[in-house]
Design an enzyme around this catalytic site. Structure first.
Site, short mmCIF file in Angstrom:
data_model
loop_
_atom_site.label_atom_id
_atom_site.label_comp_id
_atom_site.label_asym_id
_atom_site.label_seq_id
_atom_site.Cartn_x
_atom_site.Cartn_y
_atom_site.Cartn_z
N ASP A 49 -11.34 29.70 -8.67
CA ASP A 49 -11.53 30.50 -7.47
C ASP A 49 -11.80 31.96 -7.84
OD1 ASP A 49 -11.28 31.03 -4.54
OD2 ASP A 49 -9.55 32.18 -5.20
N GLU A 121 -14.06 24.24 -7.68
CA GLU A 121 -13.48 25.43 -8.31
C GLU A 121 -12.87 25.07 -9.66
OE1 GLU A 121 -12.30 27.89 -4.22
OE2 GLU A 121 -10.78 26.71 -5.29
#
Length: 229
Positions: A49, A121
């Site tokens: 992320d 992610e």
């Protein structure tokens, strides 16, 4: 540690051959099947992320050197949100190679938006861990592709825009209500209606409540703009 044929094909789709296959294996391992000898992808998701965020922030600054923060922030949010990550995950067939527990598989885990977004992610972090930031950056730019250059000049979501429209006219925030749901539990379709204080309303359906709310807000905004155009 060796990769399965499916994961080797996935490598080709994302354009990165892992020197350390364990990074990719961990990235596609969901918590529902993890164990002490098989760690899940949650820590990689946390890292990915952040890597994604930095790549997108740099890309947006490079794409529009004159843009103010007020425009860059909504564009950034549109590119890093879970829905966009899940969209990219579907494009590269990530759901097909996820390692899931039986209950997650039976509930349609390979198609769940949040699960796909998280796994995407994790894959970004796996590439970062395997080959460094620059390689991860190039992969992200390649996979996000035209999404970066075509992100709307003002990418504020429809709900925000509708709320601002209402507030500018002295109205309270729009009200959202779920008016219907159909389909199996693992693949539901929600119908949501948005209503303004003046009685204006619109409905829309989507695979998640959030997406249905956005679609309903967008539909109402389009009508309001047409009526006041």
């Amino acid at each position: 540690m060796r990769l399965s044929a499916e994961l080797k094909a996935f490598q080709d789709r994302i354009g990165h051959d892992f020197r350390h296959p364990e990074h990719l294996i961990r990235a596609v391992t969901h918590a529902s099947i993890s164990s002490s000898s098989r760690p899940d992808n949650q820590r990689l998701e946390f890292l990915g992320d952040r890597v994604l965020g930095l790549v997108m922030a740099e890309a947006l600054l490079d794409a529009d050197p004159q843009a103010a923060e007020g425009l860059l922030a909504p564009r950034f949010n549109a590119l890093v949100r879970k829905e966009t990550c899940a969209e990219v995950a579907r494009a590269v067939g990530l759901g097909e190679v996820l390692k899931l527990g039986r209950s997650e598989m039976l509930s349609g885990g390979r198609r769940k938006e949040a699960l796909l977004g998280d796994a995407m992610e994790a894959v970004i972090a796996a590439v970062y861990a395997d080959a460094g930031f620059e390689v991860a950056r190039q992969m992200v730019l390649r996979l996000w592709g035209k999404r970066i250059v075509s992100v709307a000049e003002d990418a504020r979501d429809a709900k925000t825009s509708l709320q601002e429209w209402a507030q500018a006219r002295g109205m309270p925030p729009p009200a959202y209500a779920e008016t219907g749901r159909k389909g199996p539990d693992h693949q539901p379709v929600f119908t949501v209606q948005v209503t303004l204080e003046n009685g204006e309303a619109a409905s829309a359906a989507a695979p998640s409540k959030r997406a249905a709310e956005q679609a309903a807000a967008k539909a109402l905004l389009a009508r309001l703009e047409k009526d006041n155009g």
